[in-house]
Scaffold this motif. Structure first.
Motif, PDB file in Angstrom:
ATOM      1  N   ILE A 121       0.833  -1.204   0.000  1.00  0.00           N
ATOM      2  CA  ILE A 121       0.000   0.000   0.000  1.00  0.00           C
ATOM      3  C   ILE A 121       0.869   1.255   0.000  1.00  0.00           C
ATOM      4  CG2 ILE A 121      -1.654   1.331   1.366  1.00  0.00           C
ATOM      5  CD1 ILE A 121      -2.795  -1.388   2.303  1.00  0.00           C
ATOM      6  N   ARG A 122       1.901   1.258   0.840  1.00  0.00           N
ATOM      7  CA  ARG A 122       2.762   2.432   0.915  1.00  0.00           C
ATOM      8  C   ARG A 122       3.511   2.672  -0.403  1.00  0.00           C
ATOM      9  NH1 ARG A 122       8.245   2.893   4.391  1.00  0.00           N
ATOM     10  NH2 ARG A 122       8.884   1.603   2.613  1.00  0.00           N
ATOM     11  N   ASN A 123       4.030   1.603  -1.004  1.00  0.00           N
ATOM     12  CA  ASN A 123       4.831   1.769  -2.220  1.00  0.00           C
ATOM     13  C   ASN A 123       3.992   2.222  -3.405  1.00  0.00           C
ATOM     14  OD1 ASN A 123       7.077   0.987  -0.796  1.00  0.00           O
ATOM     15  ND2 ASN A 123       7.059  -1.126  -1.520  1.00  0.00           N
ATOM     16  N   ILE A 124       2.781   1.644  -3.563  1.00  0.00           N
ATOM     17  CA  ILE A 124       1.932   2.038  -4.689  1.00  0.00           C
ATOM     18  C   ILE A 124       1.455   3.474  -4.511  1.00  0.00           C
ATOM     19  CG2 ILE A 124      -0.235   1.593  -5.912  1.00  0.00           C
ATOM     20  CD1 ILE A 124       0.149  -1.363  -5.378  1.00  0.00           C
ATOM     21  N   THR A 125       1.034   3.808  -3.279  1.00  0.00           N
ATOM     22  CA  THR A 125       0.612   5.189  -3.020  1.00  0.00           C
ATOM     23  C   THR A 125       1.773   6.155  -3.233  1.00  0.00           C
ATOM     24  OG1 THR A 125      -1.017   4.420  -1.394  1.00  0.00           O
ATOM     25  CG2 THR A 125      -0.404   6.748  -1.315  1.00  0.00           C
ATOM     26  N   GLY A 126       2.963   5.758  -2.791  1.00  0.00           N
ATOM     27  CA  GLY A 126       4.140   6.600  -2.979  1.00  0.00           C
ATOM     28  C   GLY A 126       4.441   6.838  -4.446  1.00  0.00           C
ATOM     29  N   PHE A 127       4.295   5.781  -5.258  1.00  0.00           N
ATOM     30  CA  PHE A 127       4.537   5.942  -6.691  1.00  0.00           C
ATOM     31  C   PHE A 127       3.513   6.877  -7.313  1.00  0.00           C
ATOM     32  CE2 PHE A 127       3.996   4.896 -11.138  1.00  0.00           C
ATOM     33  CZ  PHE A 127       5.304   4.834 -11.591  1.00  0.00           C
ATOM     34  N   LEU A 128       2.245   6.732  -6.929  1.00  0.00           N
ATOM     35  CA  LEU A 128       1.201   7.612  -7.460  1.00  0.00           C
ATOM     36  C   LEU A 128       1.487   9.071  -7.111  1.00  0.00           C
ATOM     37  CD1 LEU A 128      -2.011   5.524  -6.624  1.00  0.00           C
ATOM     38  CD2 LEU A 128      -0.981   5.864  -8.874  1.00  0.00           C
ATOM     39  N   CYS A 129       1.895   9.313  -5.865  1.00  0.00           N
ATOM     40  CA  CYS A 129       2.180  10.682  -5.434  1.00  0.00           C
ATOM     41  C   CYS A 129       3.396  11.240  -6.160  1.00  0.00           C
ATOM     42  CB  CYS A 129       2.420  10.716  -3.926  1.00  0.00           C
ATOM     43  SG  CYS A 129       0.935  10.402  -2.937  1.00  0.00           S
ATOM     44  N   GLN A 130       4.443  10.437  -6.248  1.00  0.00           N
ATOM     45  CA  GLN A 130       5.665  10.886  -6.905  1.00  0.00           C
ATOM     46  C   GLN A 130       5.431  11.195  -8.379  1.00  0.00           C
ATOM     47  OE1 GLN A 130       8.760   7.963  -6.784  1.00  0.00           O
ATOM     48  NE2 GLN A 130      10.171   9.152  -8.035  1.00  0.00           N
ATOM     49  N   THR A 131       4.711  10.311  -9.046  1.00  0.00           N
ATOM     50  CA  THR A 131       4.457  10.502 -10.471  1.00  0.00           C
ATOM     51  C   THR A 131       3.527  11.675 -10.713  1.00  0.00           C
ATOM     52  OG1 THR A 131       4.655   8.113 -10.712  1.00  0.00           O
ATOM     53  CG2 THR A 131       3.779   9.314 -12.588  1.00  0.00           C
ATOM     54  N   ARG A 132       2.537  11.820  -9.851  1.00  0.00           N
ATOM     55  CA  ARG A 132       1.594  12.932  -9.999  1.00  0.00           C
ATOM     56  C   ARG A 132       2.312  14.267  -9.821  1.00  0.00           C
ATOM     57  NH1 ARG A 132      -2.759  15.024  -5.720  1.00  0.00           N
ATOM     58  NH2 ARG A 132      -3.836  16.502  -7.021  1.00  0.00           N
ATOM     59  N   ASN A 133       3.169  14.362  -8.803  1.00  0.00           N
ATOM     60  CA  ASN A 133       3.887  15.610  -8.566  1.00  0.00           C
ATOM     61  C   ASN A 133       4.833  15.932  -9.711  1.00  0.00           C
ATOM     62  OD1 ASN A 133       2.623  15.938  -6.113  1.00  0.00           O
ATOM     63  ND2 ASN A 133       4.247  14.933  -4.950  1.00  0.00           N
ATOM     64  N   LYS A 134       5.374  14.884 -10.318  1.00  0.00           N
ATOM     65  CA  LYS A 134       6.323  15.077 -11.405  1.00  0.00           C
ATOM     66  C   LYS A 134       5.635  15.529 -12.685  1.00  0.00           C
ATOM     67  CE  LYS A 134       7.718  11.430 -13.554  1.00  0.00           C
ATOM     68  NZ  LYS A 134       8.357  10.137 -13.853  1.00  0.00           N
ATOM     69  N   SER A 135       4.393  15.079 -12.894  1.00  0.00           N
ATOM     70  CA  SER A 135       3.781  15.266 -14.211  1.00  0.00           C
ATOM     71  C   SER A 135       2.704  16.334 -14.277  1.00  0.00           C
ATOM     72  CB  SER A 135       3.188  13.931 -14.690  1.00  0.00           C
ATOM     73  OG  SER A 135       2.201  13.502 -13.778  1.00  0.00           O
ATOM     74  N   SER A 136       2.335  16.952 -13.151  1.00  0.00           N
ATOM     75  CA  SER A 136       1.222  17.899 -13.219  1.00  0.00           C
ATOM     76  C   SER A 136       1.491  19.249 -12.560  1.00  0.00           C
ATOM     77  CB  SER A 136      -0.023  17.266 -12.592  1.00  0.00           C
ATOM     78  OG  SER A 136       0.244  16.924 -11.243  1.00  0.00           O
ATOM     79  N   PRO A 137       2.691  19.801 -12.614  1.00  0.00           N
ATOM     80  CA  PRO A 137       2.904  21.091 -11.969  1.00  0.00           C
ATOM     81  C   PRO A 137       2.469  22.276 -12.810  1.00  0.00           C
ATOM     82  CG  PRO A 137       4.953  20.307 -12.896  1.00  0.00           C
ATOM     83  CD  PRO A 137       3.918  19.245 -13.166  1.00  0.00           C
ATOM     84  N   LYS A 138       2.212  22.078 -14.088  1.00  0.00           N
ATOM     85  CA  LYS A 138       1.922  23.225 -14.951  1.00  0.00           C
ATOM     86  C   LYS A 138       0.656  22.999 -15.755  1.00  0.00           C
ATOM     87  CE  LYS A 138       4.789  21.376 -18.679  1.00  0.00           C
ATOM     88  NZ  LYS A 138       5.904  21.618 -19.600  1.00  0.00           N
ATOM     89  N   GLU A 139       0.064  24.079 -16.175  1.00  0.00           N
ATOM     90  CA  GLU A 139      -1.114  24.006 -17.026  1.00  0.00           C
ATOM     91  C   GLU A 139      -0.687  23.771 -18.473  1.00  0.00           C
ATOM     92  OE1 GLU A 139      -4.349  24.052 -16.239  1.00  0.00           O
ATOM     93  OE2 GLU A 139      -3.716  24.028 -14.144  1.00  0.00           O
ATOM     94  N   SER A 140      -1.491  23.030 -19.205  1.00  0.00           N
ATOM     95  CA  SER A 140      -1.200  22.827 -20.622  1.00  0.00           C
ATOM     96  C   SER A 140      -2.509  22.563 -21.342  1.00  0.00           C
ATOM     97  CB  SER A 140      -0.231  21.655 -20.819  1.00  0.00           C
ATOM     98  OG  SER A 140      -0.778  20.464 -20.297  1.00  0.00           O
ATOM     99  N   ASP A 141      -2.486  22.688 -22.641  1.00  0.00           N
ATOM    100  CA  ASP A 141      -3.692  22.518 -23.431  1.00  0.00           C
ATOM    101  C   ASP A 141      -4.088  21.055 -23.519  1.00  0.00           C
ATOM    102  OD1 ASP A 141      -3.896  25.203 -23.938  1.00  0.00           O
ATOM    103  OD2 ASP A 141      -2.702  25.095 -25.785  1.00  0.00           O
ATOM    104  N   LEU A 142      -5.404  20.854 -23.660  1.00  0.00           N
ATOM    105  CA  LEU A 142      -5.901  19.510 -23.942  1.00  0.00           C
ATOM    106  C   LEU A 142      -5.594  19.160 -25.384  1.00  0.00           C
ATOM    107  CD1 LEU A 142      -9.418  19.432 -22.234  1.00  0.00           C
ATOM    108  CD2 LEU A 142      -7.460  18.018 -21.660  1.00  0.00           C
ATOM    109  N   LEU A 143      -5.012  17.995 -25.561  1.00  0.00           N
ATOM    110  CA  LEU A 143      -4.661  17.568 -26.910  1.00  0.00           C
ATOM    111  C   LEU A 143      -5.481  16.344 -27.292  1.00  0.00           C
ATOM    112  CD1 LEU A 143      -0.763  17.874 -26.708  1.00  0.00           C
ATOM    113  CD2 LEU A 143      -2.401  19.541 -27.597  1.00  0.00           C
ATOM    114  N   PRO A 144      -6.025  16.304 -28.528  1.00  0.00           N
ATOM    115  CA  PRO A 144      -6.811  15.148 -28.962  1.00  0.00           C
ATOM    116  C   PRO A 144      -5.897  14.040 -29.489  1.00  0.00           C
ATOM    117  CG  PRO A 144      -6.852  16.851 -30.645  1.00  0.00           C
ATOM    118  CD  PRO A 144      -6.045  17.404 -29.516  1.00  0.00           C
ATOM    119  N   TYR A 145      -6.234  12.800 -29.139  1.00  0.00           N
ATOM    120  CA  TYR A 145      -5.489  11.640 -29.614  1.00  0.00           C
ATOM    121  C   TYR A 145      -6.454  10.625 -30.200  1.00  0.00           C
ATOM    122  CZ  TYR A 145      -1.324  13.156 -27.062  1.00  0.00           C
ATOM    123  OH  TYR A 145      -0.236  13.856 -26.618  1.00  0.00           O
ATOM    124  N   LYS A 146      -6.091  10.052 -31.310  1.00  0.00           N
ATOM    125  CA  LYS A 146      -6.806   8.885 -31.794  1.00  0.00           C
ATOM    126  C   LYS A 146      -6.447   7.699 -30.907  1.00  0.00           C
ATOM    127  CE  LYS A 146      -7.381  10.029 -36.697  1.00  0.00           C
ATOM    128  NZ  LYS A 146      -7.115   9.579 -38.090  1.00  0.00           N
TER     129      LYS A 146
END
Length: 361
Positions: A121-146
């Motif tokens: 539980i600790r390791n998975i939660t830690g990974f989610l927190c670490q990855t979230r902090n790394k990937s969402s500090p800034k605003e960016s446009d929504l991009l469409p993907y097929k």
């Protein structure tokens, strides 16, 4: 209240009452489709554990809705409080898991397995927190993907990280989202999936991470995510609060009364809605007032359709999208058609009554 409420939700979410991790570790041949359970968590409990998926207005064209993947919220602790929080979490996880398992079997959970459960539980939660902090500090446009293009990126990322691919991941995940929903037909060749550029790396990382874990770990993490949110509806709530706050005063009766109130009111409202309607609704509603309302709604739809078709300020793409949206709208007026048909209400309650009895047996 005991664990009936928890067991009922685990059954609806297709999660086991006893996670296989507890007695079998990461062994076992059972397959676990985490995407199916993740989607059920969203549809039944409103939770989004690994990936957030929503239907939102298109930021470039508000007349249509689009599918949107993003970062779910994860409760992350400050580094300075992590040690203290770990000690408390370890006690809570051990106590709650042991109490629930004790209500099902007399078999003793090995201490080593409880330690593993905490670290998972600790390791998975830690990974989610670490990855979230790394990937969402800034605003960016929504991009469409097929779908095909995004799936290729997922496969390429997974192949490079863990030498494994899941070529049907997006089809499976989005298919589960809309499974059983009428009037929704996903075109995986033409429909687009919108993602913020700054969160795409999170989605790629988390999908890869989950598939790198033993399935028993992922199953247990989702199991715990459900259980911890339903603890407040059981007698465990008071003990957990005492672990969290050993020196604080806890008003047991007030807390447990509130815990009972929510599930009970929800069950009664859901189960008795048609019986109450049968007792208070007018028998002639469908042929008098209901019929008048139905005619009025039809006239409103016809007028709206005419306005859309003749509006000279709409471009053809927007006009077509609005007409499609109008066509897919359903009307539910007053009461179901079968409610006052002789014997139908009794038939309905014989069916759902059996399901309720089975849930609480």
């Amino acid at each position: 209240m005991g664990f009936t409420y928890i067991f009922e939700y685990l059954r609806r979410l297709e999660l086991p009452t006893i996670p296989r991790l507890i007695f079998n570790g990461s062994n076992g041949n059972e397959k676990f489709d985490w995407t199916r359970t993740e989607v059920k968590l969203k549809r039944i409990m409103g939770l989004q554990t690994f990936i957030s998926f929503n239907i939102l207005p298109n930021p470039h064209n508000n007349s249509e809705n689009v599918m949107y993947m993003s970062v779910p919220r994860t409760q992350c602790r400050r580094r300075s409080l992590r040690k203290h929080h770990d000690d408390i979490s370890k006690k809570i996880i051990k106590y709650v898991v042991q109490e629930i398992i004790r209500n099902i079997t007399s078999e003793i959970i090995p201490e080593s397995m409880m330690a593993d459960a905490f670290f998972i539980i600790r390791n998975i939660t830690g990974f989610l927190c670490q990855t979230r902090n790394k990937s969402s500090p800034k605003e960016s446009d929504l991009l469409p993907y097929k779908f095909e293009d995004l799936q290729e990126e997922i496969d390429r990322h997974m192949s490079g990280k863990i030498n494994h691919t899941e070529p049907e991941f997006l089809h499976s995940y989005v298919g589960h989202i809309f499974d059983g929903i009428e009037d929704v037909d996903i075109d995986f060749q033409q429909d687009l999936l919108y993602i913020k550029d700054s969160t795409k790396s999170f989605i790629l990382d988390i999908i890869t991470y989950i598939y790198s874990l033993p399935e028993a770990y992922v199953e247990f993490y989702l199991w715990w995510d459900v259980v911890k949110r339903l603890i407040s509806y059981t007698y465990l709530n008071e003990f957990v609060r005492r672990i969290e706050n050993p020196h604080g005063r806890i008003r047991i009766n007030a807390l447990s009364g509130r815990a009972l109130e929510l599930p009970c009111s929800k069950e009664v409202t859901s189960f008795m809605q048609y019986a109450v309607t049968y007792g208070i609704a007018q028998r002639w509603f469908k042929t008098s007032t209901g019929q008048q309302v139905k005619i009025m709604v039809k006239q409103m739809r016809d007028e709206l359709r005419n306005n859309i078709e003749t509006a000279d300020w709409l471009d053809e793409k927007t006009r077509t999208a609005n007409l499609e949206k109008l066509k897919s709208m359903n009307s539910f007026i007053g009461i179901p058609d079968w409610l006052f048909v002789d014997g139908e209400l009794a038939k309905y309650y014989r069916k759902v009554g059996g399901e309720v009895c089975e849930s609480y047996s």
